[in-house]
Enzyme design. Sequence first.
Site, PDB file in Angstrom:
ATOM      1  N   ASP A   2       0.852  -1.200   0.000  1.00 51.58           N
ATOM      2  CA  ASP A   2       0.000   0.000   0.000  1.00 51.58           C
ATOM      3  C   ASP A   2       0.883   1.244   0.000  1.00 51.58           C
ATOM      4  O   ASP A   2       2.071   1.181   0.320  1.00 51.58           O
ATOM      5  CB  ASP A   2      -0.913   0.016   1.239  1.00 51.58           C
ATOM      6  CG  ASP A   2      -1.853   1.222   1.225  1.00 51.58           C
ATOM      7  OD1 ASP A   2      -2.510   1.446   0.186  1.00 51.58           O
ATOM      8  OD2 ASP A   2      -1.905   1.957   2.220  1.00 51.58           O
ATOM      9  N   SER A   3       0.257   2.364  -0.332  1.00 50.96           N
ATOM     10  CA  SER A   3       0.992   3.630  -0.308  1.00 50.96           C
ATOM     11  C   SER A   3       1.340   4.047   1.134  1.00 50.96           C
ATOM     12  O   SER A   3       2.226   4.869   1.327  1.00 50.96           O
ATOM     13  CB  SER A   3       0.146   4.721  -0.963  1.00 50.96           C
ATOM     14  OG  SER A   3      -1.097   4.834  -0.306  1.00 50.96           O
ATOM     15  N   CYS A  41      -3.701  -1.106  -2.106  1.00 52.85           N
ATOM     16  CA  CYS A  41      -3.962   0.288  -2.467  1.00 52.85           C
ATOM     17  C   CYS A  41      -4.868   0.346  -3.707  1.00 52.85           C
ATOM     18  O   CYS A  41      -4.515  -0.178  -4.769  1.00 52.85           O
ATOM     19  CB  CYS A  41      -2.629   0.963  -2.764  1.00 52.85           C
ATOM     20  SG  CYS A  41      -2.777   2.690  -3.192  1.00 52.85           S
ATOM     21  N   GLU A  83      -6.834  10.124   8.431  1.00 51.61           N
ATOM     22  CA  GLU A  83      -5.475  10.115   9.000  1.00 51.61           C
ATOM     23  C   GLU A  83      -5.394  11.027  10.225  1.00 51.61           C
ATOM     24  O   GLU A  83      -4.602  10.792  11.128  1.00 51.61           O
ATOM     25  CB  GLU A  83      -4.453  10.504   7.937  1.00 51.61           C
ATOM     26  CG  GLU A  83      -4.428   9.447   6.845  1.00 51.61           C
ATOM     27  CD  GLU A  83      -3.149   9.349   6.062  1.00 51.61           C
ATOM     28  OE1 GLU A  83      -2.308  10.252   6.164  1.00 51.61           O
ATOM     29  OE2 GLU A  83      -3.008   8.350   5.321  1.00 51.61           O
ATOM     30  N   CYS A 131     -11.349   2.799  -1.543  1.00 49.21           N
ATOM     31  CA  CYS A 131     -10.124   3.410  -0.996  1.00 49.21           C
ATOM     32  C   CYS A 131      -9.829   2.742   0.335  1.00 49.21           C
ATOM     33  O   CYS A 131     -10.755   2.444   1.107  1.00 49.21           O
ATOM     34  CB  CYS A 131     -10.320   4.910  -0.796  1.00 49.21           C
ATOM     35  SG  CYS A 131      -8.912   5.714   0.004  1.00 49.21           S
ATOM     36  N   HIS A 188      -8.769   3.798   3.090  1.00 51.92           N
ATOM     37  CA  HIS A 188      -9.090   4.505   4.331  1.00 51.92           C
ATOM     38  C   HIS A 188     -10.574   4.446   4.702  1.00 51.92           C
ATOM     39  O   HIS A 188     -10.940   4.679   5.853  1.00 51.92           O
ATOM     40  CB  HIS A 188      -8.689   5.976   4.214  1.00 51.92           C
ATOM     41  CG  HIS A 188      -7.208   6.200   4.237  1.00 51.92           C
ATOM     42  ND1 HIS A 188      -6.357   5.572   3.358  1.00 51.92           N
ATOM     43  CD2 HIS A 188      -6.442   6.975   5.031  1.00 51.92           C
ATOM     44  CE1 HIS A 188      -5.126   5.964   3.615  1.00 51.92           C
ATOM     45  NE2 HIS A 188      -5.145   6.809   4.613  1.00 51.92           N
TER      46      HIS A 188
HETATM   47  N1  DGL Z   1      -4.132   3.853  -0.440  1.00 50.43           N
HETATM   48  C1  DGL Z   1      -4.815   4.853  -1.244  1.00 50.43           C
HETATM   49  C2  DGL Z   1      -6.017   4.191  -1.944  1.00 50.43           C
HETATM   50  O1  DGL Z   1      -6.530   3.181  -1.527  1.00 50.43           O
HETATM   51  C3  DGL Z   1      -5.252   6.048  -0.417  1.00 50.43           C
HETATM   52  C4  DGL Z   1      -4.106   6.874   0.125  1.00 50.43           C
HETATM   53  C5  DGL Z   1      -3.266   7.527  -0.951  1.00 50.43           C
HETATM   54  O2  DGL Z   1      -3.774   8.374  -1.712  1.00 50.43           O
HETATM   55  O3  DGL Z   1      -2.084   7.169  -1.049  1.00 50.43           O
HETATM   56  O4  DGL Z   1      -6.459   4.698  -2.939  1.00 50.43           O
END
Ligand code: DGL
Length: 283
Positions: free
Chosen positions: A19-20, A82, A159, A194, A196
């Site tokens: 993930d990012s 992600c 966050e 997403c 989050h």
């Molecule tokens: N992990 C990203 C997603 O699921 C969200 C956070 C980011 O923009 O890096 O799209």
Amino acid sequence: MPNSSRPRTPLRPKIGVFDSGVGGLTVLRALVERIPDADYLYFGDTARLPYGSKSAATVAHYAVGAVRYLQDEGAELLVIACNTATALALKEIKAAAGVEVIGVVEPGAAAAAAASRTGKVVVIGTEATMASHAYRRALEGLKVEVREKACPLFVPLVEEGWVEHAVTEQVARIYLAEAFSDDARDADVLVLGCTHYPLIKPLLRRVAPEHMAIVDSAESTARAVARQLQIEALRPSAEAKSERRGVPVLKFFATDSAEKFRKMGTRFLGLPVEEVLHVDLKE
Ligand code: DGL
């Protein structure tokens, strides 16, 4: 002498999750609940997030570097937690990986199609995920009409820890009113596209139209991984606590501060985040 009649101990899979940042821990959480008997390597590219506002070429470049790292660490299956990386770079990641790769978009789209009676769904996600139309393609391939709605404020709000906050609720009301307007009025499924968003699922549940089913890509992806491994996925419910569960082994890699990852990660994972290694990926 080998005893061929002795039942073979099933091998513990070593699953790499990318993930990012910390958001993908919601996917890891779903994986651990359904497939506890596994070793997990989680890579959070915290130094370079957010991906949601970056170009496809940049996201692909970052993601390929990270999944190569996970493979070098022994990952036998890769989960791209992600949504943005899946939507923008799954093809490039698959081309670079030497093992099976599962992204979050297809499982989420399949679950949404199965849940919809009206054949119309709304997907919410980052700017980049929505602009890629990856969910649209996947859902239209399943004969489902789609309204895509970017909700860029949700990631920073989550966050910040504002998962039950008046501001987040107000933002959600505005986004969802826009999302479910005009020809998407009779949509009956909301896809959380997403990492989050599962954290604000209770808030979205309250704000979304009552009849709406909420599909969480994290859950659908965990089930897809279990299918791929030919493992029977355990139920994440309370009564499942009595089922015989193995103990997952979790190891984390982060490109920004390990301490910061540990603190924030615990909130997303719902479990203590302990072994975090700082990684410096060369450009
Ligand atoms: N992990 C990203 C997603 O699921 C969200 C956070 C980011 O923009 O890096 O799209």
